[in-house]
Design an enzyme around this catalytic site. Structure first.
Site, short mmCIF file in Angstrom:
data_model
loop_
_atom_site.label_atom_id
_atom_site.label_comp_id
_atom_site.label_asym_id
_atom_site.label_seq_id
_atom_site.Cartn_x
_atom_site.Cartn_y
_atom_site.Cartn_z
N HIS A 1 0.85 -1.19 0.00
CA HIS A 1 0.00 0.00 0.00
C HIS A 1 0.88 1.23 0.00
O HIS A 1 1.82 1.34 0.78
CB HIS A 1 -0.90 0.02 1.25
N ASP B 1 -15.16 2.70 7.43
CA ASP B 1 -14.11 3.56 6.88
C ASP B 1 -14.62 4.36 5.69
O ASP B 1 -14.30 5.53 5.53
CB ASP B 1 -12.88 2.76 6.48
N ARG C 1 -14.34 12.83 6.66
CA ARG C 1 -13.07 13.50 6.94
C ARG C 1 -12.65 14.40 5.79
O ARG C 1 -12.09 15.49 5.99
CB ARG C 1 -11.97 12.45 7.21
N SER D 1 -7.58 3.86 9.06
CA SER D 1 -8.31 3.77 7.80
C SER D 1 -7.59 2.81 6.84
O SER D 1 -8.20 1.88 6.29
CB SER D 1 -8.40 5.18 7.19
N LYS E 1 -8.64 -1.62 6.16
CA LYS E 1 -8.93 -2.21 4.84
C LYS E 1 -7.94 -3.32 4.51
O LYS E 1 -8.31 -4.36 3.96
CB LYS E 1 -8.89 -1.11 3.77
N1 URA Z 1 -5.80 6.58 2.43
C1 URA Z 1 -6.76 5.95 3.11
O1 URA Z 1 -7.22 4.89 2.72
N2 URA Z 1 -7.20 6.49 4.25
C2 URA Z 1 -6.73 7.65 4.74
O2 URA Z 1 -7.17 8.08 5.77
C3 URA Z 1 -5.74 8.31 4.01
C4 URA Z 1 -5.28 7.76 2.85
#
Ligand code: URA
Length: 427
Positions: free
Chosen positions: A85, A164, A171, A186, A190
């Site tokens: 990621h 999320d 947000r 967040s 995932k």
């Molecule tokens: N990417 C995400 O998935 N969540 C965040 O809060 C910031 C970047």
């Protein structure tokens, strides 16, 4: 009667208190169910941004977001899984060559990606420039493709961490994206729900990244590595430079082309270096450091997996990629060495040309973006092309040119100091 009063949860954090496990479980669930209103969750998110969270609070918040949806399970696969990621950057197309490369080395890559918002591009937007390619796969299709091809890049389904999805959208419009506890939970909710066995985080640092300083990036990386490790996912992070954009292109189709160049054994040196560095980490985390990914780039097997991966999702790997209708060339003002190229300036220019979107529902232009013809340290000649701006809508050129203004310097070789691409490793 609910277990907690939302005002009590908000004021606990407002007054710098520590939220209890039960408060966290309740507020995340109640928000997902619509029993806590957006304005109440906004107040709590702002209190978290201002006053922070302890490690235990972040871990519990992450667990509550995972529990809001389904967990995927790849344990039936015949090979180990490893994912990557990136926290997002300009010209960051690394997922495209990386996923098939790691799969070619015998490790399956289940990559659930997103679309771009703001100045950083989205992996799905880039791949959607390939004619026929589709991002939406069912869980069963994803599992079958992981077994047959070894790599999948697709959209995260609605069932994965729905808390999320709702909170991230909130947000985004309440100035609370930048809170480290909220970013870490967040991302990791995932990735843990996705079910990968190993995870490598590419945490970007610099003008084109969320995290502008190495200190903040390190704090985010350490928080995420701890969350992953505690959840049983072998997790490592690299801190990498995002003061300068990656490669020579920022856009959609032009980044796909650059990725294909890398898979064909060419491509810009920095893209190759980062792809190999991340591939080695992903393989090591999955227990397969006996394979050298450089061999799989050189012998064409990573390209074979790329072609199979694109075809499995309806794409034609041989189809011509879309080309922008209009172009505008910016030439070098003087001869010398390109001493600085600012990632934020380039990202903003690509975005304004139509490569990115301002709102989630906006379309993107497949052919739009910026090509730069030199990287920092390269010699440039007065009057020679320095940037090519691409768009279908030429009225966008002026604002893109304004974004690039002041975003680069041509000077003396003596004033150029090369910066390392990989800044640190956190395990
Ligand atoms: N990417 C995400 O998935 N969540 C965040 O809060 C910031 C970047």
């Amino acid at each position: 009667m609910s277990a907690h009063d939302v005002i009590e949860v908000i004021t606990t954090k407002r007054d710098r208190g520590t939220l209890s496990d039960s408060q966290i479980d309740w507020v995340v669930d109640a928000y997902t169910q619509g029993q806590v209103a957006d304005e109440q969750m906004s107040a709590l998110a702002m209190a978290i941004l201002l006053n922070g969270m302890e490690r235990a609070e972040i871990a519990r918040w992450t667990a509550a977001m995972i529990a809001s949806g389904e967990r995927m399970d790849f344990s039936s696969l015949s090979r180990p899984t490893s994912d990557k990621h990136s926290t997002g950057g300009v010209g960051d197309k690394i997922t495209l060559p990386l996923a098939p490369l790691v799969a070619a080395c015998g490790v399956a890559v289940p990559q659930l990606s997103g679309r771009g918002l703001g100045h950083t591009g989205g992996t799905l937007d880039k791949l959607e420039s390939i004619p026929g390619w589709r991002a939406a796969l069912s869980n069963a299709e994803m599992l079958a493709q992981l077994e047959s091809v070894g790599a999948v890049i697709c959209a995260a389904g609605d069932g994965l961490a729905p808390a999320d999805k709702k909170l991230y959208a909130l947000r985004d419009v309440t100035g609370t994206v930048e809170a480290i506890p909220l970013i870490a939970s967040s991302i990791m909710s995932k990735k843990i729900a996705e079910g990968t066995g190993a995870l490598v985080l590419d945490v970007k640092v610099g003008s084109g990244a969320f995290m502008k300083t190495a200190e903040r990036a390190r704090e985010l990386a350490e928080t995420m590595v701890a969350l992953g490790t505690d959840a049983g996912v072998r997790t490592v992070a690299l801190l990498t430079d995002m003061a300068t954009p990656l490669g020579l292109t920022a856009g959609n189709a032009i980044e796909v082309q650059e990725s294909v160049d890398v898979l064909a054994g060419g491509g810009p040196a920095d893209v190759v270096e980062l792809t190999l560095a991340l591939a080695r980490e992903m393989l090591q985390a999955a227990g397969r450091d006996d394979v050298d990914p450089a061999d799989k780039l050189a012998d064409g097997s990573a390209m074979d997996v790329w072609r199979a991966m694109i075809a499995a999702q309806g794409g034609d790997p041989d189809a011509a990629l879309p080309v922008a209708r209009e172009r505008h060339v910016v030439t070098a003002p003087t001869s010398g060495v390109l001493t600085r190229l600012d990632a934020m300036a380039v990202g903003l220019a690509a975005w304004r040309l139509g490569a990115g979107r301002a709102r989630k529902e906006d379309p993107v232009q497949a052919g739009a973006g910026v090509v730069w013809h030199a990287r920092p340290g390269d010699r440039v000649e007065a009057g020679a092309p320095l940037f090519t701006l691409l768009t279908d809508t030429p009225e966008r050129f002026d604002r893109a040119l304004a974004a690039l203004e002041g975003g680069y310097d041509v000077g003396d070789a003596a004033t150029y100091t090369p910066a390392p691409l990989v800044i640190d490793r956190i395990a």
